[in-house]
Write a protein that holds these residues in place. Structure first.
Motif, PDB file in Angstrom:
ATOM      1  N   ASP A  43       0.797  -1.299   0.142  1.00  0.00           N
ATOM      2  CA  ASP A  43       0.077  -0.131   0.089  1.00  0.00           C
ATOM      3  C   ASP A  43       0.913   1.332   0.132  1.00  0.00           C
ATOM      4  O   ASP A  43       0.459   2.353   0.391  1.00  0.00           O
ATOM      5  CB  ASP A  43      -0.972  -0.034   1.214  1.00  0.00           C
ATOM      6  CG  ASP A  43      -0.303  -0.382   2.286  1.00  0.00           C
ATOM      7  OD1 ASP A  43       0.984  -0.183   2.557  1.00  0.00           O
ATOM      8  OD2 ASP A  43      -1.196  -0.356   3.630  1.00  0.00           O
ATOM      9  N   ASP A  62       2.397   4.216  -1.971  1.00  0.00           N
ATOM     10  CA  ASP A  62       2.034   5.166  -3.155  1.00  0.00           C
ATOM     11  C   ASP A  62       2.918   6.233  -3.074  1.00  0.00           C
ATOM     12  O   ASP A  62       2.778   7.022  -2.435  1.00  0.00           O
ATOM     13  CB  ASP A  62       0.673   5.545  -2.958  1.00  0.00           C
ATOM     14  CG  ASP A  62       0.151   6.104  -4.557  1.00  0.00           C
ATOM     15  OD1 ASP A  62       0.918   5.986  -5.415  1.00  0.00           O
ATOM     16  OD2 ASP A  62      -0.960   6.424  -4.686  1.00  0.00           O
ATOM     17  N   ASP A 100       4.796   5.862 -13.083  1.00  0.00           N
ATOM     18  CA  ASP A 100       3.651   4.886 -13.241  1.00  0.00           C
ATOM     19  C   ASP A 100       4.635   3.518 -12.880  1.00  0.00           C
ATOM     20  O   ASP A 100       3.971   2.708 -12.727  1.00  0.00           O
ATOM     21  CB  ASP A 100       3.160   4.800 -14.696  1.00  0.00           C
ATOM     22  CG  ASP A 100       2.371   6.129 -14.799  1.00  0.00           C
ATOM     23  OD1 ASP A 100       1.690   6.334 -13.746  1.00  0.00           O
ATOM     24  OD2 ASP A 100       1.746   6.223 -16.012  1.00  0.00           O
ATOM     25  N   ALA A 114       4.342   1.263  -9.802  1.00  0.00           N
ATOM     26  CA  ALA A 114       3.114   0.554  -9.553  1.00  0.00           C
ATOM     27  C   ALA A 114       3.596  -1.278  -9.604  1.00  0.00           C
ATOM     28  O   ALA A 114       3.150  -2.104  -8.873  1.00  0.00           O
ATOM     29  CB  ALA A 114       2.032   0.603 -10.560  1.00  0.00           C
ATOM     30  N   ARG A 170       4.103  -2.181  -6.181  1.00  0.00           N
ATOM     31  CA  ARG A 170       2.863  -2.616  -5.291  1.00  0.00           C
ATOM     32  C   ARG A 170       2.358  -4.027  -5.921  1.00  0.00           C
ATOM     33  O   ARG A 170       1.738  -4.941  -5.250  1.00  0.00           O
ATOM     34  CB  ARG A 170       1.579  -1.601  -5.647  1.00  0.00           C
ATOM     35  CG  ARG A 170       1.969  -0.544  -4.688  1.00  0.00           C
ATOM     36  CD  ARG A 170       0.832   0.382  -4.534  1.00  0.00           C
ATOM     37  NE  ARG A 170       0.501   1.004  -6.011  1.00  0.00           N
ATOM     38  CZ  ARG A 170       1.018   1.864  -6.713  1.00  0.00           C
ATOM     39  NH1 ARG A 170       1.920   2.676  -6.091  1.00  0.00           N
ATOM     40  NH2 ARG A 170       0.730   2.215  -7.763  1.00  0.00           N
TER      41      ARG A 170
END
Ligand SMILES: [Zn+2]
Length: 237
Positions: free
Chosen positions: A201, A203, A218, A221, A224
């Motif tokens: 989690d 970000d 990007d 990601a 994650r």
């Protein structure tokens, strides 16, 4: 010496071995995350000079864990005028030289790789630690949050700077051959896998690994995605 500008406020300093360090400039604070192998003081000073800063400008060195490719130059930097050296309390006694770190529990796939790398890393001279960090402590002075992530070593941490949207993973995760994977050479691999899940989690705009290229925008990601995969990506496991 090789300095890579990751972002105007963030630089990566590569050493001649497997280590790397990151400088983050945030207002009056200049934070170095890890130090690379022993002997990197001049390289780090040169990276500061690129910002028009000098040794006096470095305010904090935060060590993600005790391995010598991360803390090798801590003792040298501790002699600079205004610097504080911080590390998690689980690894601080080893960095100070008060106790010995155990060898990692190697998987079969790691053995050859480890033999190749370990011999090339000089020992880290013992260093003063000014502050021992607690689990998941918030470090107001530098605007960071400690993520306590045991497994790679007992006192392994990642550092999250929410205002700058930067994460430093230490060796809990690594970037290798286009993939985010569990860092190799763990002292407790099941625990390291559990810790890796905590990136699910996060970000941020930039992810900086202990080894390998940072991820930006990007591409972050991918961390994650790796942390939420059915199985933690662990090609050497
Ligand atoms: Zn390590």
């Amino acid at each position: 010496m090789n300095v890579v500008e990751v972002r105007p406020d963030l630089r990566m300093v590569l050493d001649s071995g497997p280590g790397q360090a990151y400088l983050l400039r945030r207002g009056p604070e200049v934070v170095l995350v890890d130090t690379g192998i022993a002997g990197q003081g001049d390289a780090i000073a040169a990276a500061l000079r690129g910002w028009g800063l000098d040794r006096e400008s470095l305010t904090h060195v935060v060590l993600t864990h005790w391995h010598p490719d991360h803390v090798g130059s801590a003792a040298e930097l501790a002699k600079w005028p205004d610097v504080q050296i911080w590390a998690h309390r689980g690894d601080a006694p080893i960095i100070r030289g008060d106790s010995y770190g155990s060898l990692p529990t190697l998987t079969h796939a790691e053995e050859g790789f480890y033999a190749h790398i370990a011999g090339s890393i000089p020992d880290a001279p013992p260093s003063r630690i000014d502050r021992e960090l607690d689990d998941d402590e918030v470090l107001d002075v530098i605007g960071a949050r400690v993520l306590s992530l045991p497994g790679h070593t007992h006192g392994s941490i990642a550092l999250h700077f929410p205002d700058e949207a930067v994460l430093f993973t230490g060796d809990v995760a690594t970037w290798q051959q286009g993939q985010v994977i569990l860092g190799p050479f763990n002292h407790d691999r099941p625990k390291a896998r559990e810790s890796f899940r905590r990136f699910a989690d996060i970000d941020v705009d930039v992810v900086c690994f202990g080894h390998g290229e940072p991820l930006r925008g990007d591409d972050t990601a991918q961390l994650r995605a790796a942390a939420t995969a059915d199985e933690v990506p662990d090609p050497l496991g």
